[in-house]
Scaffold this motif. Structure first.
Motif, PDB file in Angstrom:
ATOM      1  N   ASP A 266      37.291  43.789  57.951  1.00 14.20           N
ATOM      2  CA  ASP A 266      37.705  44.284  56.763  1.00 14.20           C
ATOM      3  C   ASP A 266      37.177  43.260  56.045  1.00 14.20           C
ATOM      4  OD1 ASP A 266      37.832  45.733  54.793  1.00 14.20           O
ATOM      5  OD2 ASP A 266      40.336  46.482  55.120  1.00 14.20           O
ATOM      6  N   CYS A 267      36.390  42.472  55.112  1.00 16.67           N
ATOM      7  CA  CYS A 267      36.055  41.733  54.756  1.00 16.67           C
ATOM      8  C   CYS A 267      34.854  41.722  53.803  1.00 16.67           C
ATOM      9  CB  CYS A 267      35.934  40.217  55.445  1.00 16.67           C
ATOM     10  SG  CYS A 267      35.820  39.129  54.122  1.00 16.67           S
ATOM     11  N   ALA A 268      35.753  41.915  52.177  1.00 16.10           N
ATOM     12  CA  ALA A 268      34.682  42.049  50.920  1.00 16.10           C
ATOM     13  C   ALA A 268      34.522  40.429  50.041  1.00 16.10           C
ATOM     14  CB  ALA A 268      36.153  42.714  49.920  1.00 16.10           C
ATOM     15  N   LEU A 269      33.460  39.622  50.124  1.00 15.63           N
ATOM     16  CA  LEU A 269      32.662  38.919  49.878  1.00 15.63           C
ATOM     17  C   LEU A 269      33.206  39.089  48.187  1.00 15.63           C
ATOM     18  CD1 LEU A 269      32.436  35.977  50.425  1.00 15.63           C
ATOM     19  CD2 LEU A 269      30.019  36.961  50.819  1.00 15.63           C
ATOM     20  N   ARG A 270      33.318  38.378  47.432  1.00 17.93           N
ATOM     21  CA  ARG A 270      33.074  38.337  45.841  1.00 17.93           C
ATOM     22  C   ARG A 270      32.144  36.646  45.776  1.00 17.93           C
ATOM     23  NH1 ARG A 270      35.501  41.501  41.943  1.00 17.93           N
ATOM     24  NH2 ARG A 270      34.802  41.101  39.925  1.00 17.93           N
ATOM     25  N   ILE A 271      31.126  37.179  44.985  1.00 19.15           N
ATOM     26  CA  ILE A 271      30.137  35.474  44.513  1.00 19.15           C
ATOM     27  C   ILE A 271      30.115  35.327  43.196  1.00 19.15           C
ATOM     28  CG2 ILE A 271      28.510  33.883  44.545  1.00 19.15           C
ATOM     29  CD1 ILE A 271      29.590  34.529  47.447  1.00 19.15           C
ATOM     30  N   LEU A 272      31.876  35.052  42.234  1.00 23.55           N
ATOM     31  CA  LEU A 272      31.229  34.175  41.113  1.00 23.55           C
ATOM     32  C   LEU A 272      30.562  33.636  40.684  1.00 23.55           C
ATOM     33  CD1 LEU A 272      34.845  34.352  40.243  1.00 23.55           C
ATOM     34  CD2 LEU A 272      33.801  36.117  40.930  1.00 23.55           C
ATOM     35  N   PRO A 273      29.127  34.128  39.650  1.00 21.77           N
ATOM     36  CA  PRO A 273      28.218  33.371  39.008  1.00 21.77           C
ATOM     37  C   PRO A 273      28.073  31.945  38.353  1.00 21.77           C
ATOM     38  CG  PRO A 273      28.517  35.096  37.718  1.00 21.77           C
ATOM     39  CD  PRO A 273      29.281  35.348  38.885  1.00 21.77           C
ATOM     40  N   GLY A 274      27.069  30.722  38.510  1.00 19.77           N
ATOM     41  CA  GLY A 274      27.702  29.342  37.425  1.00 19.77           C
ATOM     42  C   GLY A 274      28.675  28.881  38.065  1.00 19.77           C
ATOM     43  N   LEU A 275      29.548  28.523  38.521  1.00 19.34           N
ATOM     44  CA  LEU A 275      30.539  28.154  39.444  1.00 19.34           C
ATOM     45  C   LEU A 275      30.280  27.604  40.951  1.00 19.34           C
ATOM     46  CD1 LEU A 275      33.396  31.117  38.778  1.00 19.34           C
ATOM     47  CD2 LEU A 275      32.235  28.452  36.652  1.00 19.34           C
ATOM     48  N   GLY A 276      30.901  26.541  40.959  1.00 21.66           N
ATOM     49  CA  GLY A 276      30.884  26.399  42.265  1.00 21.66           C
ATOM     50  C   GLY A 276      32.444  26.039  43.193  1.00 21.66           C
ATOM     51  N   HIS A 277      32.858  24.331  43.432  1.00 17.31           N
ATOM     52  CA  HIS A 277      34.048  24.997  43.715  1.00 17.31           C
ATOM     53  C   HIS A 277      34.824  25.130  42.927  1.00 17.31           C
ATOM     54  CE1 HIS A 277      37.059  24.483  47.793  1.00 17.31           C
ATOM     55  NE2 HIS A 277      37.670  23.426  46.461  1.00 17.31           N
ATOM     56  N   ASP A 278      35.030  25.259  41.435  1.00 16.29           N
ATOM     57  CA  ASP A 278      36.221  24.571  39.901  1.00 16.29           C
ATOM     58  C   ASP A 278      36.222  26.441  39.934  1.00 16.29           C
ATOM     59  OD1 ASP A 278      33.599  25.387  39.512  1.00 16.29           O
ATOM     60  OD2 ASP A 278      33.892  24.598  38.045  1.00 16.29           O
ATOM     61  N   VAL A 279      36.513  27.642  41.468  1.00 18.52           N
ATOM     62  CA  VAL A 279      36.427  29.105  40.795  1.00 18.52           C
ATOM     63  C   VAL A 279      38.177  29.256  40.168  1.00 18.52           C
ATOM     64  CG1 VAL A 279      37.025  31.361  41.675  1.00 18.52           C
ATOM     65  CG2 VAL A 279      34.994  29.817  42.442  1.00 18.52           C
ATOM     66  N   LEU A 280      38.897  28.637  40.783  1.00 19.04           N
ATOM     67  CA  LEU A 280      40.255  28.574  40.016  1.00 19.04           C
ATOM     68  C   LEU A 280      40.107  28.796  38.571  1.00 19.04           C
ATOM     69  CD1 LEU A 280      43.227  30.371  40.263  1.00 19.04           C
ATOM     70  CD2 LEU A 280      44.237  27.935  41.641  1.00 19.04           C
ATOM     71  N   GLN A 281      39.507  27.804  38.510  1.00 14.45           N
ATOM     72  CA  GLN A 281      39.860  27.426  36.837  1.00 14.45           C
ATOM     73  C   GLN A 281      38.916  27.536  35.786  1.00 14.45           C
ATOM     74  OE1 GLN A 281      42.628  25.340  35.508  1.00 14.45           O
ATOM     75  NE2 GLN A 281      43.290  25.647  38.011  1.00 14.45           N
ATOM     76  N   GLY A 282      37.753  27.693  36.768  1.00 11.15           N
ATOM     77  CA  GLY A 282      36.787  27.855  35.726  1.00 11.15           C
ATOM     78  C   GLY A 282      36.056  29.652  35.972  1.00 11.15           C
ATOM     79  N   GLY A 283      36.712  30.233  36.684  1.00 16.19           N
ATOM     80  CA  GLY A 283      36.296  31.379  36.165  1.00 16.19           C
ATOM     81  C   GLY A 283      38.083  32.583  36.606  1.00 16.19           C
ATOM     82  N   THR A 284      38.918  31.524  36.186  1.00  8.21           N
ATOM     83  CA  THR A 284      40.113  31.928  35.879  1.00  8.21           C
ATOM     84  C   THR A 284      40.060  34.011  35.441  1.00  8.21           C
ATOM     85  OG1 THR A 284      40.715  30.610  35.293  1.00  8.21           O
ATOM     86  CG2 THR A 284      42.530  32.377  35.008  1.00  8.21           C
ATOM     87  N   GLU A 285      39.111  33.944  34.644  1.00  7.49           N
ATOM     88  CA  GLU A 285      39.089  35.921  33.924  1.00  7.49           C
ATOM     89  C   GLU A 285      38.977  36.710  35.121  1.00  7.49           C
ATOM     90  OE1 GLU A 285      38.555  38.478  29.989  1.00  7.49           O
ATOM     91  OE2 GLU A 285      38.771  36.422  30.145  1.00  7.49           O
TER      92      GLU A 285
END
Length: 272
Positions: free
Chosen positions: A229-248
């Motif tokens: 039971d695993c959902a994968l979410r890929i956030l466009p335009g980001l690298g390893h900086d998801v927490l800060q760069g893709g916060t919203e």
């Protein structure tokens, strides 16, 4: 701020009560941060406060040797990290019901190890840019080793303090202490990498989040292929900086996952 003694170590812990828990609230959410220059503060405004306002009890803590937690010379292997977390949950009285673990970067690796070693304690996982495959971990070890050499005997912390950059000086001094005066690098190097069989043993729901350009996407895809039971979410335009760069966008995904967990618990609460 609170100091909690667990596994013979003093941990710096922050607890945020749910703003309006109500009946059928979801599991307590525990946040695990990344390595070396990271600490619980990276989660505070990005995810922890929003989770508490959305009705979830939350716990943040500085990992062994990080932030304001004690820094012993040894014990930075994943097995001891799992023991630290389980002892901390017991000390906080949170070991009677499973919790939801949110791990960023290496904190995600530790969260997954906990779910495998102590499945009865974990209701769900959110893994943000978690290193799950060997090549990335090898690269990280090379980076840490180079950083250790550069920091050994460095005057940078003193120079930063002299110009008033106290936070940067503190983080640099912490990195030097962890990399050059503990077994952290050796302990990480000795860890066994995850296998598809490990992923298949994960019994709780998992949300894996990666940046589109991250080197960790292959490991996350492997996890999604094998975990039940695993959902994968890929956030466009980001690298390893998801927490800060893709916060919203990340916040929306995490709060949605926690709300889903609360809905699953609601029939049990009504029955009780």
């Amino acid at each position: 701020m609170a100091e909690i003694l667990a596994n013979s170590l003093r941990f710096h812990v922050q607890r945020l009560p749910a703003a309006d828990p109500g009946p059928g609230a979801g599991p307590t959410v525990v946040f695990l941060h990344g390595l070396v220059v990271d600490n619980l503060s990276s989660f505070y405004c990005t995810l922890a406060v929003p989770a508490a306002r959305a009705g979830h009890d939350t716990v943040l803590y500085d990992l062994r040797g990080h932030g304001r937690t004690e820094r012993p010379p040894t014990g930075y292997d994943t097995g001891t990290a799992v023991q630290d977390l389980t002892a901390l949950l017991a000390a906080l009285g949170l070991d009677e019901h499973p919790v939801h673990l949110v791990g960023n970067s290496y904190g995600g690796t530790l969260a997954l190890h906990t779910a495998l070693a102590r499945p009865e304690l974990v209701a769900g996982l959110t893994l943000i840019e978690a290193p799950l495959h060997g090549p990335w971990i090898e690269n990280m070890l090379d980076t840490l080793s180079v950083a250790a050499i550069g920091l050994e005997g460095s005057q940078v912390p003193r120079e930063l303090t002299s110009i008033g950059a106290r936070k940067a000086a503190r983080l640099t001094a912490t990195a030097d202490a962890l990399l050059n005066r503990t077994t952290l690098i050796d302990d990480i190097a000795a860890a066994r990498p995850f296998t598809p069989e490990d992923f298949a043993r994960v019994r709780c729901p998992v949300l894996a989040v990666c940046g589109e350009h991250s080197e960790l996407v292959p490991g996350a895809r492997e996890l999604a292929r094998h975990a039940p039971d695993c959902a994968l979410r890929i956030l466009p335009g980001l690298g390893h900086d998801v927490l800060q760069g893709g916060t919203e966008e990340l916040r929306g995904a995490v709060l949605g996952r926690l709300a889903e967990a609360a809905r699953r618990r609601r029939p049990q609460a009504v029955t009780a």
